[in-house]
Enzyme design. Sequence first.
Site, mmCIF file in Angstrom:
data_model
loop_
_atom_site.group_PDB
_atom_site.id
_atom_site.type_symbol
_atom_site.label_atom_id
_atom_site.label_comp_id
_atom_site.label_asym_id
_atom_site.label_seq_id
_atom_site.Cartn_x
_atom_site.Cartn_y
_atom_site.Cartn_z
ATOM 1 N N ASP A 75 49.532 46.740 37.034
ATOM 2 C CA ASP A 75 49.322 47.053 38.456
ATOM 3 C C ASP A 75 48.652 45.906 39.218
ATOM 4 O O ASP A 75 48.773 45.826 40.439
ATOM 5 C CB ASP A 75 48.540 48.373 38.644
ATOM 6 C CG ASP A 75 47.229 48.440 37.890
ATOM 7 O OD1 ASP A 75 47.199 48.031 36.715
ATOM 8 O OD2 ASP A 75 46.225 48.928 38.459
ATOM 9 N N HIS A 76 47.996 44.995 38.485
ATOM 10 C CA HIS A 76 47.293 43.879 39.139
ATOM 11 C C HIS A 76 48.153 42.619 39.245
ATOM 12 O O HIS A 76 47.739 41.644 39.866
ATOM 13 C CB HIS A 76 45.983 43.583 38.403
ATOM 14 C CG HIS A 76 45.008 44.718 38.514
ATOM 15 N ND1 HIS A 76 43.865 44.662 39.266
ATOM 16 C CD2 HIS A 76 45.049 45.985 37.994
ATOM 17 C CE1 HIS A 76 43.225 45.828 39.203
ATOM 18 N NE2 HIS A 76 43.928 46.647 38.432
ATOM 19 N N HIS A 134 36.457 46.544 30.279
ATOM 20 C CA HIS A 134 37.629 47.378 30.583
ATOM 21 C C HIS A 134 38.325 47.706 29.256
ATOM 22 O O HIS A 134 39.529 47.876 29.202
ATOM 23 C CB HIS A 134 38.537 46.583 31.515
ATOM 24 C CG HIS A 134 39.646 47.356 32.167
ATOM 25 N ND1 HIS A 134 39.539 48.666 32.549
ATOM 26 C CD2 HIS A 134 40.917 46.976 32.527
ATOM 27 C CE1 HIS A 134 40.684 49.044 33.117
ATOM 28 N NE2 HIS A 134 41.532 48.049 33.106
ATOM 29 N N HIS A 183 41.354 50.499 45.118
ATOM 30 C CA HIS A 183 42.053 50.957 43.902
ATOM 31 C C HIS A 183 41.706 52.425 43.635
ATOM 32 O O HIS A 183 41.257 52.801 42.567
ATOM 33 C CB HIS A 183 41.600 50.032 42.761
ATOM 34 C CG HIS A 183 42.271 50.156 41.427
ATOM 35 N ND1 HIS A 183 42.083 51.211 40.580
ATOM 36 C CD2 HIS A 183 43.098 49.315 40.765
ATOM 37 C CE1 HIS A 183 42.750 51.009 39.448
ATOM 38 N NE2 HIS A 183 43.380 49.864 39.552
HETATM 39 ZN ZN LIG Z 1 43.145 47.669 34.545
HETATM 40 ZN ZN LIG Z 2 44.018 48.724 37.813
#
Ligand SMILES: [Zn+2]
Ligand SMILES: [Zn+2]
Length: 273
Positions: free
Chosen positions: A64-65, A150, A237
């Site tokens: 998504d980034h 993350h 986000h």
């Molecule tokens: Zn991520």
């Molecule tokens: Zn993300």
Amino acid sequence: MRITLLGTGSPVPDARRAGPSTLVTADGLTVLVDCGRGVVMRLVAAGVLPPMLDALLITHLHSDHITDLGDIITTRWVMSPGPRPLTIFGPRGTREVVGATLASLAPDIRYRIDHHADLTEGPAVEVVEVAAGDTFTVGSATARVGATDHRPVEPTVAFRLEAGGRSVVLGGDGVPCAGLDELCRGADGYVQTVIREDLVRLVPSARFQDILDYHSTVEQAARTAASAGVGTLILTHYVPSMQPGQEDEWRALAAAHFTGAIVLGDDLTAADL
Ligand SMILES: [Zn+2]
Ligand SMILES: [Zn+2]
């Protein structure tokens, strides 16, 4: 220094929200951080064309980034009158992803070079893989790289940009951690991707519940901002997608833990630091 939320969405498609990407501008500085779905359209709406970018910074390689990496590379290439190398800073693995993206563009690159006599070379892209503790210069800014958490996604990084006496941290995805705390210390602005735990828990999907363990909640982002003495907390986000009229509810969750300015909203919401 101006922070513009180009895309405030997430992997879950939303017609009103582009994918994660944030623009940082200041005197002599035009930097894009992450390049999610629809980023070039939002970039143009903010008055910036891809050739104008000093660099692209990538916090991590979750799709998504980086969905529109190919669009950034191609549009910069075809819009530039001459060679205009794009420097991409990102964590280990960025070189492999950029190389694969360029490979996927090979037919297009060949078509355009064959067709345009003044186009003799493909897109020039330079990749600089960075890790926590690194520093570099981009445009008029100095940048510092910090570690984020993350996991199991690794490695992931956050960036702190300082220009003209102002500073901003682009936190990317992740839960609070010492590396992020340190990077945020005294920053004028802190951009954090956030989720709403209370709403995510209502969704009867194991795959959706999985996201709870590696994303900051709104409250966690606010606590990080408070303990680091940040000036302005900028949230993006939104998971699940923030619906029209819900802004005050999201803001209140952050305001319970952080007394500074809180910025959130639709794509193209901007904060001046
Ligand atoms: Zn991520
Ligand atoms: Zn993300």
